[in-house]
Design a protein around this motif. Structure first.
Motif, PDB file in Angstrom:
ATOM      1  N   UNK A   1     -10.084   5.887   5.345  1.00 49.28           N
ATOM      2  CA  UNK A   1      -8.984   5.554   6.253  1.00 49.28           C
ATOM      3  C   UNK A   1      -8.496   4.150   5.918  1.00 49.28           C
ATOM      4  N   UNK A   2      -7.234   4.050   5.543  1.00 51.09           N
ATOM      5  CA  UNK A   2      -6.634   2.760   5.183  1.00 51.09           C
ATOM      6  C   UNK A   2      -5.679   2.347   6.294  1.00 51.09           C
ATOM      7  N   UNK A   3      -5.894   1.179   6.855  1.00 53.68           N
ATOM      8  CA  UNK A   3      -5.043   0.676   7.926  1.00 53.68           C
ATOM      9  C   UNK A   3      -4.229  -0.510   7.422  1.00 53.68           C
ATOM     10  N   UNK A   4      -2.907  -0.409   7.544  1.00 54.13           N
ATOM     11  CA  UNK A   4      -2.014  -1.507   7.158  1.00 54.13           C
ATOM     12  C   UNK A   4      -1.563  -2.226   8.418  1.00 54.13           C
TER      13      UNK A   4
ATOM     14  N   UNK B   1      -7.942  -8.001   2.360  1.00 55.12           N
ATOM     15  CA  UNK B   1      -8.449  -6.641   2.261  1.00 55.12           C
ATOM     16  C   UNK B   1      -9.933  -6.638   2.576  1.00 55.12           C
ATOM     17  N   UNK B   2     -10.326  -5.769   3.481  1.00 54.39           N
ATOM     18  CA  UNK B   2     -11.755  -5.557   3.744  1.00 54.39           C
ATOM     19  C   UNK B   2     -12.044  -4.064   3.648  1.00 54.39           C
ATOM     20  N   UNK B   3     -13.209  -3.742   3.102  1.00 54.24           N
ATOM     21  CA  UNK B   3     -13.662  -2.350   3.017  1.00 54.24           C
ATOM     22  C   UNK B   3     -15.077  -2.287   3.558  1.00 54.24           C
ATOM     23  N   UNK B   4     -15.315  -1.370   4.480  1.00 52.68           N
ATOM     24  CA  UNK B   4     -16.645  -1.229   5.074  1.00 52.68           C
ATOM     25  C   UNK B   4     -16.841   0.223   5.497  1.00 52.68           C
ATOM     26  N   UNK B   5     -18.069   0.536   5.920  1.00 50.07           N
ATOM     27  CA  UNK B   5     -18.354   1.872   6.419  1.00 50.07           C
ATOM     28  C   UNK B   5     -18.492   1.824   7.935  1.00 50.07           C
ATOM     29  N   UNK B   6     -17.815   2.724   8.618  1.00 51.38           N
ATOM     30  CA  UNK B   6     -17.847   2.739  10.071  1.00 51.38           C
ATOM     31  C   UNK B   6     -19.075   3.477  10.571  1.00 51.38           C
TER      32      UNK B   6
ATOM     33  N   UNK C   1     -13.693   2.552   5.843  1.00 51.67           N
ATOM     34  CA  UNK C   1     -12.535   1.906   6.464  1.00 51.67           C
ATOM     35  C   UNK C   1     -12.033   0.785   5.560  1.00 51.67           C
ATOM     36  N   UNK C   2     -10.773   0.863   5.161  1.00 49.85           N
ATOM     37  CA  UNK C   2     -10.128  -0.219   4.416  1.00 49.85           C
ATOM     38  C   UNK C   2      -9.022  -0.792   5.292  1.00 49.85           C
ATOM     39  N   UNK C   3      -9.044  -2.094   5.500  1.00 52.99           N
ATOM     40  CA  UNK C   3      -8.063  -2.743   6.367  1.00 52.99           C
ATOM     41  C   UNK C   3      -7.323  -3.798   5.549  1.00 52.99           C
ATOM     42  N   UNK C   4      -6.000  -3.673   5.538  1.00 54.57           N
ATOM     43  CA  UNK C   4      -5.145  -4.634   4.842  1.00 54.57           C
ATOM     44  C   UNK C   4      -4.289  -5.347   5.871  1.00 54.57           C
ATOM     45  N   UNK C   5      -4.378  -6.666   5.896  1.00 52.43           N
ATOM     46  CA  UNK C   5      -3.553  -7.491   6.769  1.00 52.43           C
ATOM     47  C   UNK C   5      -2.531  -8.231   5.920  1.00 52.43           C
ATOM     48  N   UNK C   6      -1.272  -8.199   6.327  1.00 51.83           N
ATOM     49  CA  UNK C   6      -0.227  -8.875   5.553  1.00 51.83           C
ATOM     50  C   UNK C   6       0.917  -9.265   6.464  1.00 51.83           C
TER      51      UNK C   6
ATOM     52  N   UNK D   1       0.790  -5.101  -2.151  1.00 48.78           N
ATOM     53  CA  UNK D   1      -0.132  -5.738  -3.101  1.00 48.78           C
ATOM     54  C   UNK D   1      -1.581  -5.424  -2.726  1.00 48.78           C
ATOM     55  N   UNK D   2      -1.846  -5.408  -1.422  1.00 50.16           N
ATOM     56  CA  UNK D   2      -3.191  -5.056  -0.988  1.00 50.16           C
ATOM     57  C   UNK D   2      -3.557  -3.631  -1.365  1.00 50.16           C
ATOM     58  N   UNK D   3      -2.605  -2.702  -1.243  1.00 48.07           N
ATOM     59  CA  UNK D   3      -2.847  -1.319  -1.664  1.00 48.07           C
ATOM     60  C   UNK D   3      -3.115  -1.253  -3.163  1.00 48.07           C
ATOM     61  N   UNK D   4      -2.408  -2.060  -3.929  1.00 45.95           N
ATOM     62  CA  UNK D   4      -2.629  -2.075  -5.384  1.00 45.95           C
ATOM     63  C   UNK D   4      -4.049  -2.529  -5.705  1.00 45.95           C
ATOM     64  N   UNK D   5      -4.504  -3.565  -5.024  1.00 43.88           N
ATOM     65  CA  UNK D   5      -5.876  -4.025  -5.235  1.00 43.88           C
ATOM     66  C   UNK D   5      -6.880  -2.957  -4.806  1.00 43.88           C
ATOM     67  N   UNK D   6      -6.609  -2.322  -3.675  1.00 44.02           N
ATOM     68  CA  UNK D   6      -7.498  -1.258  -3.221  1.00 44.02           C
ATOM     69  C   UNK D   6      -7.584  -0.141  -4.266  1.00 44.02           C
ATOM     70  N   UNK D   7      -6.454   0.218  -4.871  1.00 48.57           N
ATOM     71  CA  UNK D   7      -6.468   1.206  -5.942  1.00 48.57           C
ATOM     72  C   UNK D   7      -7.411   0.791  -7.076  1.00 48.57           C
ATOM     73  N   UNK D   8      -7.438  -0.493  -7.353  1.00 47.53           N
ATOM     74  CA  UNK D   8      -8.200  -0.973  -8.506  1.00 47.53           C
ATOM     75  C   UNK D   8      -9.704  -1.038  -8.259  1.00 47.53           C
TER      76      UNK D   8
END
Length: 603
Positions: free
Chosen positions: A129-132, A152-157, A163-168, A176-183
């Motif tokens: 689950x990715x939250x923008x 960007x933070x990624x953790x397990x709930x 859970x991936x959370x991108x704040x911008x 850009x955060x989604x691009x990093x998450x892809x990588x």
């Protein structure tokens, strides 16, 4: 099953895996910063890492390109994710960036799908689950002062989901955060699993606001699909400006709403044009990848085809061309014609209506004074004004054009916006302050980085964009085309030189005046069949310089750069190969002066 749901150091004691269940007899182990190829044994089979997994944890910044500028921790844990259970929660339909978020979400999922080899079905895993969290979701266009940073933070709930959370601040930072998450999502080819780095914390943002690629589509026509591949590669490297040199003396493929005959008579063929729908499609495609499309209408030189019947151009295709321009066909506006300014105002209006740019490029390079001096009507006009026929007089004639053209730009933009001009006679020390006010113009530098023009511009506090040809002209190093031997700006520029072309080295204490840089591709010797390999991956080297402003050399970036090249190929970009694949699998053995062969160790 989550093969990498625990720290790597504990896997050997917690898991037992039948080696026959793995797809390869080889694993990779991180030793002194290199992922080294090792055989899988009974002792190592449970903890065997694929090359992609090893690279995430062995390399600084987790193989991310460009390197993050703030804190970047990718932890020590991989979790398997289920491709069929990926959700992105972002802006709602009431916000102006909603369509962009929806487009970026589709791209995000497609890039994950592209990791999986044909014919392979990844094994199941956890939901992702990715939250923008976008602070200003109604921003839907770039500007020079826009904040492009993200966290960007990624953790397990507690319920077992990732859970991936991108704040911008806005969509562009979130993208850009989604691009990093892809990588930090990989395909583990030992187990046929999609895996993501867990326990991730990244804070990131660019060092420079202008990070561009110029593409010339006049010398040779470039297809819309090829342009899209360039925009795909730009998004992957977090470049944000596609500078579209859309017309020149060679052809006029841009279909102007108000002047359609320019493309009718000036395009190479009826199908080799950029229609209104093509332009709209390219602009949207770029925005979804965080890229503005910036049009350039180069004038008063670099005009010809399409203008033949207008009476507004002189010295078109005059011979010998060497006397009137830098390459055939020659052509310049007759700037003494009052009707010229209405014609160019119409084109400016069409471009502003379509592109809605926050900045505009007026070109303004390589004006040939002998062309004007060889046109009797222009000479007569100048003499009636009491002007001479010396260099300073022709600069005055150029300013006559530039000042009126600039007013037309402002008129069609509806306000004063920043305007970019190339270095030229107008930027020479003796003319600069009189003809190019620094409050109005940004200067794009195409001379060498050590040219005196550069220091003069900076000393006079002009904002600049670097495209110095000794490092950022990516058409250099090929055969000559108007003569024998090699082309004018040879030799070929390797990615290492691109990486070392750092604004701080060129501008010193005036670095704050550098808005960024732009890799350029002039297409006299390039078309859609060869474009990818000329631009990529070298433009990505510049991308890291502008995003991360690294203090280290290209050597420290080399392995990540090679990985990024592979990433581009996965995205469908035919990026040039840089070394044998063997060196990718035995990377500790190849670099001269590398961490292993420098002291003759063989581990």
């Amino acid at each position: 099953m989550d093969w990498f749901g625990v720290p790597l150091v504990l896997l050997a004691t917690l898991l037992v895996v039948d080696i026959s269940a793995l797809n390869s007899p080889w694993r990779y182990e991180c030793i002194k910063g290199y992922c080294q190829k090792k055989p899988i044994t009974e002792e190592t089979e449970s903890s065997a890492m694929s090359l992609a997994a090893c690279r995430l944890f062995c390399l600084e910044a987790g193989a991310i390109w460009p390197k993050p500028t703030g804190n970047a921790s990718v932890g020590t844990v991989l979790s398997t994710i289920n491709f069929n259970s990926i959700d992105v929660i972002g802006a709602n339909s009431e916000t102006s960036s909603f369509d962009l978020v929806r487009g970026a979400t589709k791209i995000f999922k497609q890039q994950i799908a592209d990791l999986v080899p044909n014919g392979v079905t990844p094994k199941g895993g956890k939901s992702l689950v990715v939250t923008l969290n976008i602070e200003k979701p109604n921003i839907n266009s770039l500007s020079l002062d826009l904040i492009e940073s993200y966290t960007l933070t990624v953790s397990e709930s507690a319920d077992g989901r990732i859970q991936a959370v991108i704040n911008a601040n806005n969509f562009f930072g979130a993208r850009h955060g989604l691009e990093t998450l892809n990588q930090i999502i990989i395909f583990d080819n030992l187990r046929d699993e999609l895996q993501i780095a867990r326990d991730v914390q990244i804070a990131d943002g660019p060092a420079y606001p202008y990070r561009g690629v110029l593409l010339d589509t006049s010398r040779n026509y470039i297809t819309v699909e090829t342009i899209k591949k360039t925009l795909t590669a730009m998004g992957a490297a977090k470049l944000n400006t596609f500078h579209w040199h859309i017309t020149d003396s060679h052809s006029f493929p841009y279909v102007s709403k108000s002047k359609p005959d320019l493309a009718k008579y000036g395009a190479y063929a009826p199908e080799k044009v950029y229609s209104a729908s093509d332009v709209k499609q390219i602009i949207q495609y770029g925005k979804e990848r965080g890229v503005r499309v910036l049009p350039e209408f180069d004038a008063p030189a670099h005009v010809g085809e399409g203008w033949q019947n207008t009476g507004l151009v002189t010295c078109f295709n005059w011979q010998p061309w060497q006397d009137y321009c830098v390459e055939p066909p020659c052509g310049q506006f007759d700037v003494t014609k009052p009707e010229l300014y209405d014609a160019i105002a119409d084109i400016y209006g069409d471009m502003f209506e379509q592109f809605q740019p926050d900045i505009f490029h007026m070109g303004g390079d390589e004006v040939n004074f002998n062309c004007w001096n060889s046109t009797p009507s222009i000479v007569d006009w100048m003499q009636k004004k009491g002007w001479g026929l010396q260099e300073a007089d022709f600069v005055k004639l150029w300013d006559h054009f530039q000042s009126q053209a600039l007013e037309k730009v402002y008129q069609k933009a509806g306000k004063q916006i920043p305007v970019i001009m190339w270095t030229s006679h107008l930027t020479n020390k003796e003319f600069l302050l009189d003809y190019l006010p620094k409050e109005k113009y940004i200067v794009q530098i195409w001379t060498t980085g050590t040219d005196a023009t550069v220091s003069n511009l900076l000393d006079n506090d002009y904002r600049v964009i670097l495209s110095n040809y000794d490092a950022l002209y990516l058409d250099c190093g090929f055969a000559g085309w108007v003569t024998d031997g090699n082309n004018w700006c040879s030799p070929y520029i390797g990615w290492q030189k691109v990486y070392e072309n750092k604004p701080a080295k060129i501008a010193g204490q005036k670095k704050y005046l550098v808005l960024g840089a732009e890799a350029t591709l002039w297409t006299e010797q390039v078309d859609s069949t060869s474009l990818d390999s000329r631009l990529w991956p070298r433009s990505s080297a510049m991308a890291e310089v502008l995003w991360s402003e690294p203090s280290t050399s290209w050597r420290e970036a080399e392995t990540r750069f090679l990985i990024h090249r592979e990433r581009l190929v996965k995205l469908g970009v035919n990026a040039d190969a840089l070394e044998p694949e063997w060196c990718m699998q035995y990377e500790e053995n190849c670099p001269i002066g590398g961490k292993f062969n420098i002291d003759n160790r063989h581990l």
